[in-house]
Write a protein that holds these residues in place. Structure first.
Motif, PDB file in Angstrom:
ATOM      1  N   ALA A 159      35.051  47.592  29.449  1.00 26.16           N
ATOM      2  CA  ALA A 159      35.809  48.600  30.192  1.00 26.16           C
ATOM      3  C   ALA A 159      35.457  48.582  31.674  1.00 26.16           C
ATOM      4  O   ALA A 159      36.341  48.669  32.539  1.00 26.16           O
ATOM      5  N   ILE A 160      34.169  48.477  31.986  1.00 28.70           N
ATOM      6  CA  ILE A 160      33.798  48.483  33.401  1.00 28.70           C
ATOM      7  C   ILE A 160      34.276  47.200  34.087  1.00 28.70           C
ATOM      8  O   ILE A 160      34.623  47.196  35.270  1.00 28.70           O
ATOM      9  N   THR A 161      34.351  46.101  33.318  1.00 28.69           N
ATOM     10  CA  THR A 161      34.903  44.859  33.865  1.00 28.69           C
ATOM     11  C   THR A 161      36.376  45.033  34.197  1.00 28.69           C
ATOM     12  O   THR A 161      36.856  44.545  35.226  1.00 28.69           O
TER      13      THR A 161
ATOM     14  N   ALA B 267      46.831  53.543  44.176  1.00 27.09           N
ATOM     15  CA  ALA B 267      46.844  54.243  42.883  1.00 27.09           C
ATOM     16  C   ALA B 267      45.883  53.600  41.898  1.00 27.09           C
ATOM     17  O   ALA B 267      45.082  54.288  41.248  1.00 27.09           O
ATOM     18  N   THR B 268      45.918  52.271  41.791  1.00 28.25           N
ATOM     19  CA  THR B 268      45.015  51.599  40.853  1.00 28.25           C
ATOM     20  C   THR B 268      43.576  51.651  41.352  1.00 28.25           C
ATOM     21  O   THR B 268      42.642  51.711  40.552  1.00 28.25           O
ATOM     22  N   ASP B 269      43.400  51.649  42.684  1.00 27.37           N
ATOM     23  CA  ASP B 269      42.046  51.769  43.233  1.00 27.37           C
ATOM     24  C   ASP B 269      41.398  53.094  42.815  1.00 27.37           C
ATOM     25  O   ASP B 269      40.220  53.134  42.438  1.00 27.37           O
ATOM     26  N   ALA B 270      42.173  54.170  42.887  1.00 31.24           N
ATOM     27  CA  ALA B 270      41.632  55.481  42.518  1.00 31.24           C
ATOM     28  C   ALA B 270      41.246  55.516  41.045  1.00 31.24           C
ATOM     29  O   ALA B 270      40.180  56.025  40.673  1.00 31.24           O
ATOM     30  N   LEU B 271      42.095  54.962  40.195  1.00 34.84           N
ATOM     31  CA  LEU B 271      41.798  54.906  38.765  1.00 34.84           C
ATOM     32  C   LEU B 271      40.559  54.060  38.498  1.00 34.84           C
ATOM     33  O   LEU B 271      39.681  54.440  37.717  1.00 34.84           O
ATOM     34  N   ALA B 272      40.489  52.906  39.154  1.00 32.91           N
ATOM     35  CA  ALA B 272      39.381  51.982  38.909  1.00 32.91           C
ATOM     36  C   ALA B 272      38.041  52.571  39.327  1.00 32.91           C
ATOM     37  O   ALA B 272      37.048  52.501  38.588  1.00 32.91           O
ATOM     38  N   LEU B 273      37.982  53.164  40.526  1.00 29.93           N
ATOM     39  CA  LEU B 273      36.708  53.723  40.995  1.00 29.93           C
ATOM     40  C   LEU B 273      36.261  54.897  40.137  1.00 29.93           C
ATOM     41  O   LEU B 273      35.075  55.037  39.835  1.00 29.93           O
ATOM     42  N   LYS B 274      37.200  55.741  39.732  1.00 29.68           N
ATOM     43  CA  LYS B 274      36.836  56.853  38.854  1.00 29.68           C
ATOM     44  C   LYS B 274      36.316  56.328  37.520  1.00 29.68           C
ATOM     45  O   LYS B 274      35.331  56.845  36.971  1.00 29.68           O
ATOM     46  N   ALA B 275      36.967  55.290  36.999  1.00 29.56           N
ATOM     47  CA  ALA B 275      36.519  54.697  35.738  1.00 29.56           C
ATOM     48  C   ALA B 275      35.111  54.133  35.871  1.00 29.56           C
ATOM     49  O   ALA B 275      34.265  54.320  34.983  1.00 29.56           O
ATOM     50  N   ILE B 276      34.832  53.434  36.967  1.00 26.53           N
ATOM     51  CA  ILE B 276      33.500  52.858  37.178  1.00 26.53           C
ATOM     52  C   ILE B 276      32.447  53.956  37.213  1.00 26.53           C
ATOM     53  O   ILE B 276      31.368  53.833  36.615  1.00 26.53           O
ATOM     54  N   ARG B 277      32.747  55.051  37.910  1.00 27.64           N
ATOM     55  CA  ARG B 277      31.791  56.168  37.985  1.00 27.64           C
ATOM     56  C   ARG B 277      31.514  56.743  36.594  1.00 27.64           C
ATOM     57  O   ARG B 277      30.357  56.992  36.229  1.00 27.64           O
ATOM     58  N   MET B 278      32.573  56.980  35.837  1.00 30.61           N
ATOM     59  CA  MET B 278      32.416  57.623  34.532  1.00 30.61           C
ATOM     60  C   MET B 278      31.677  56.723  33.547  1.00 30.61           C
ATOM     61  O   MET B 278      30.794  57.168  32.813  1.00 30.61           O
ATOM     62  N   ILE B 279      32.027  55.445  33.535  1.00 31.45           N
ATOM     63  CA  ILE B 279      31.421  54.524  32.572  1.00 31.45           C
ATOM     64  C   ILE B 279      29.967  54.231  32.933  1.00 31.45           C
ATOM     65  O   ILE B 279      29.074  54.282  32.079  1.00 31.45           O
ATOM     66  N   SER B 280      29.718  53.925  34.203  1.00 30.33           N
ATOM     67  CA  SER B 280      28.362  53.539  34.598  1.00 30.33           C
ATOM     68  C   SER B 280      27.370  54.693  34.440  1.00 30.33           C
ATOM     69  O   SER B 280      26.184  54.469  34.200  1.00 30.33           O
TER      70      SER B 280
END
Length: 394
Positions: free
Chosen positions: A196-198, A212-225
């Motif tokens: 998922a983080i990949t 839009a995808t940048d916002a989703l990606a950075l939020k995902a990285i924060r939540m997963i990590s």
């Protein structure tokens, strides 16, 4: 101005207990005969009963198909599609990890098409998907693949992987309930979490990325990590499981719209030739690919480092990008995944064949911010074998 096409379907229910939305969703389609595609382990432990029992109690005829496998081979896809064609189903529900969900999507669409699954493969197929297929509801039980929000079904071939891809493979509804992930063992939690983080990391640096995808990606990285290590150590940790579930979902939306690149392209041959799980294949390659392409996306690597929890206050952008690679290495190590190809018992003599198959993944490689040619791919595999981060030689 750059125009981006953004797809944020399907209809999704997320959060603890969201499985309760299944029955109301099923009723929309008035099905007489439902096919549930799932993993054999989930059937054995009774988790699938949480999906099938309410349906049966409400009078629906339900078939549970659990003859699936991780990294499903093409032959398995052919068998399942043939089964679906012979039974005349009205609705397909996928329950499980990425493999089960991919097979469910594939079956729902190709059950109404002529010909073999092989004829619809991206690299070698000659037929086109023209019909939407059967309605499909996808219910992930891992936090990692993002399959519930993408239009791709991945199949293993003799030495690599290929996909069937079309917007008709998008689910009609996704139910993302973190409660269903409590039974996932640590090793699978780790592999799917790094997967998922990949997705998020590659989507963020993709040439197709947008705000839009940048916002989703950075939020995902924060939540997963911030939650993956805890989820691996304590499978019953409700908050960590919830964070992982949402993070995986957001990462799926990010990479579906922006795409993944070099890590996935090189991971496919690892899975095809050595049957390493997709998550572990991504994990072992992630630091080496990102280290190799670092100079092409330095500012974005700094952003990723911050999202991973790193402090950039005293660092230059260049220094932070180096720290990002180290942070990714640490995350993979901390969740117990081997850090080199050598540790997976892959012989050095296999690197050339891996390279030859990796080069063929042109659809995915095209999204890399640094063009990756055969010499680059060979260098990355070698660095992943040696355990040493390398950069391109100019």
């Amino acid at each position: 101005m750059t125009v981006s096409k953004l797809v944020f379907t399907p209809l999704s229910y997320t959060g603890w207990g969201s499985l309760q939305q299944l029955l109301p969703e099923v009723k929309k389609y008035h099905p007489a005969h439902i096919l549930i595609v799932t993993d054999p382990v989930l059937k054995d432990i009774g988790l699938v009963d949480k999906v099938s029992s309410p349906l049966i109690k409400n009078g629906y005829e339900v078939d549970v198909y659990a003859d699936t496998a991780p990294e499903p081979p093409l032959a398995l896809g052919e068998k399942l599609v043939s089964y679906a064609k012979s039974r005349k189903f009205d609705l397909v529900i996928g329950v499980g990890g990425g493999s089960a969900l991919d097979l469910a999507k594939l079956t729902a669409v190709l059950a109404v098409h002529d010909g073999a699954v092989e004829e619809y493969l991206n690299l070698t197929g000659t037929k086109q998907i023209t019909k939407k297929g059967l309605p499909k509801i996808l219910i992930p039980t891992t936090s990692g693949t993002g399959s519930e929000v993408t239009n791709i079904s991945v199949l293993s071939l003799e030495s690599t992987k290929d996909v069937v891809t079309h917007d008709h493979l998008l689910a009609d509804a996704a139910i993302v309930d973190p409660e269903l992930t409590l039974s996932v063992p640590p090793k699978v939690t780790a592999a799917t979490g790094i997967d998922a983080i990949t997705h998020a990391v590659e989507a963020y640096v993709s040439v197709n990325a947008n705000p839009a995808t940048d916002a989703l990606a950075l939020k995902a990285i924060r939540m997963i990590s911030s939650s993956l290590r805890t989820a691996v150590e304590n499978s019953e940790h409700k908050e960590a499981r919830t964070q992982m579930s949402y993070g995986s979902y957001l990462a799926g939306l990010a990479f579906f719209n922006a795409g993944v690149a070099g890590v996935h392209a090189l991971a496919y041959p690892l899975g095809g030739q050595f049957h390493i799980s997709h998550g572990e294949s991504n994990a072992v390659l992630l630091p080496y690919v990102m280290g190799y392409i670092r100079s092409s996306c330095v500012a974005k690597m700094r952003d990723i480092f911050e999202a991973l929890g790193g402090n950039t206050n005293s660092l230059s952008t260049e220094e932070a990008s180096y720290q990002c690679v180290k942070q990714l290495q640490s995350l993979v190590k901390d969740v117990g995944i081997p850090q080199t190809l050598r540790e997976f018992d892959i012989p050095e003599s296999a690197l050339q064949k891996l390279t030859e198959d990796g080069v063929q993944q042109k659809r995915i490689l095209a999204r890399s911010p640094l063009p990756l040619h055969e010499k680059d791919i060979r260098a990355i595999y070698q660095s992943a074998y040696d355990g040493a981060i390398v950069e391109p030689v100019h």
